[in-house]
Scaffold this motif. Sequence first.
Motif, PDB file in Angstrom:
ATOM      1  N   GLU A 225      57.907  10.030 -32.873  1.00 32.28           N
ATOM      2  CA  GLU A 225      56.861   8.945 -32.585  1.00 32.28           C
ATOM      3  C   GLU A 225      57.490   7.610 -32.184  1.00 32.28           C
ATOM      4  OE1 GLU A 225      53.655   8.514 -35.390  1.00 32.28           O
ATOM      5  OE2 GLU A 225      53.894  10.785 -36.035  1.00 32.28           O
TER       6      GLU A 225
ATOM      7  N   TYR B 126      58.682   7.800 -28.366  1.00 35.67           N
ATOM      8  CA  TYR B 126      57.422   7.786 -27.569  1.00 35.67           C
ATOM      9  C   TYR B 126      56.915   6.187 -27.369  1.00 35.67           C
ATOM     10  CZ  TYR B 126      52.540   8.235 -25.699  1.00 35.67           C
ATOM     11  OH  TYR B 126      51.493   8.080 -25.083  1.00 35.67           O
TER      12      TYR B 126
ATOM     13  N   MET C  42      59.753  10.006 -19.948  1.00 36.28           N
ATOM     14  CA  MET C  42      58.468  10.527 -20.409  1.00 36.28           C
ATOM     15  C   MET C  42      58.237  12.166 -20.232  1.00 36.28           C
ATOM     16  SD  MET C  42      56.919   8.237 -22.149  1.00 36.28           S
ATOM     17  CE  MET C  42      55.541   9.026 -22.423  1.00 36.28           C
TER      18      MET C  42
ATOM     19  N   LEU D  36      59.896  14.019 -22.725  1.00 34.52           N
ATOM     20  CA  LEU D  36      58.972  13.986 -23.910  1.00 34.52           C
ATOM     21  C   LEU D  36      57.851  15.173 -23.639  1.00 34.52           C
ATOM     22  CD1 LEU D  36      58.526  10.418 -24.890  1.00 34.52           C
ATOM     23  CD2 LEU D  36      60.187  11.980 -25.724  1.00 34.52           C
TER      24      LEU D  36
ATOM     25  N   SER E 257      50.044  12.830 -22.547  1.00 35.44           N
ATOM     26  CA  SER E 257      49.379  12.128 -24.047  1.00 35.44           C
ATOM     27  C   SER E 257      47.713  12.506 -23.841  1.00 35.44           C
ATOM     28  CB  SER E 257      49.470  10.736 -23.387  1.00 35.44           C
ATOM     29  OG  SER E 257      50.712  10.336 -23.506  1.00 35.44           O
TER      30      SER E 257
ATOM     31  N   LEU F  55      54.960  15.107 -26.902  1.00 33.01           N
ATOM     32  CA  LEU F  55      54.312  13.802 -26.011  1.00 33.01           C
ATOM     33  C   LEU F  55      55.156  13.932 -24.652  1.00 33.01           C
ATOM     34  CD1 LEU F  55      54.088  11.267 -28.755  1.00 33.01           C
ATOM     35  CD2 LEU F  55      52.320  12.469 -27.896  1.00 33.01           C
ATOM     36  N   GLU F  56      54.172  13.593 -23.422  1.00 32.56           N
ATOM     37  CA  GLU F  56      54.838  13.356 -22.115  1.00 32.56           C
ATOM     38  C   GLU F  56      54.320  12.015 -21.710  1.00 32.56           C
ATOM     39  OE1 GLU F  56      55.688  15.607 -18.422  1.00 32.56           O
ATOM     40  OE2 GLU F  56      54.165  14.584 -18.112  1.00 32.56           O
ATOM     41  N   GLU F  57      53.639  12.029 -20.932  1.00 31.42           N
ATOM     42  CA  GLU F  57      53.008  10.850 -20.352  1.00 31.42           C
ATOM     43  C   GLU F  57      51.662  10.363 -20.371  1.00 31.42           C
ATOM     44  OE1 GLU F  57      53.099   8.042 -19.884  1.00 31.42           O
ATOM     45  OE2 GLU F  57      51.404   7.790 -18.341  1.00 31.42           O
ATOM     46  N   TYR F  58      51.335   9.852 -20.171  1.00 34.78           N
ATOM     47  CA  TYR F  58      50.765   8.523 -20.130  1.00 34.78           C
ATOM     48  C   TYR F  58      49.987   8.001 -19.183  1.00 34.78           C
ATOM     49  CZ  TYR F  58      54.834   8.680 -17.704  1.00 34.78           C
ATOM     50  OH  TYR F  58      56.021   9.169 -16.626  1.00 34.78           O
TER      51      TYR F  58
END
Length: 235
Positions: free
Chosen positions: A73, A76, A157, A160, A164, A231-234
Amino acid sequence: MASESKSEQAYRLIRSRIDSGQYVPGFRLVLGPIAAELDMSVVPVREAIRRLEAEQLVTFERNVGAQVALIKETEYLHTMQTLALVEGSATGLAAPDITPEQIRRAREINATMRDTLSGAFDPQRFTELNLDFHSVLFEACPNPHILDLVHRGWSRMNVLRNSSFSFVPARASESVDEHEQLLSLIESGASPLDIELAARAHRTATLDAVLAYTEEHHHSPSDSAIRSRNLEEYA
């Protein structure tokens, strides 16, 4: 042109599967099967895995072997915080040079993003469009060093994985609205600083939503690895 080395072939295969999510965090990378699939010895596969380990995409543990790195976490959090700063700066610096055609293109992408909100929501597709949208705005940044940091942030990202918006789908609608607000600021000739702050707030709003989700659904320390989702992006 020299042919691609076996080590490069192995690297490209493993990296593509990590990026696509086929090899999820914690997935064990067993040299033999990968080498057999590529019809090569384990030596170039081992070289490829060492390269991925240097990139922090793979870890090696005694009695476990090589595995795709677990996502933390805090990773991220730090990536999103950094991206908010550098992308906000890039967008603010780029704003005076953004053309009406670029605004039109960004608006078309945002309209497509809004269309994806109806029916079966695909967070991965939404994230891809999200990058397309923001790229229109930050690629005009005149500072190549800042732009390089933005690219690095988005690449991180991507490593990841997963969106998101898988965690907080309601945030997708808010994000589309904020995109329009950002475009309106640029069109109105707002100061680069105001545009930078708006772009930064847009990014951190997604970060805050995801952190609130993880706080509610995960009771382990913020440093613990997220295994159930990636998690990836955002924003």
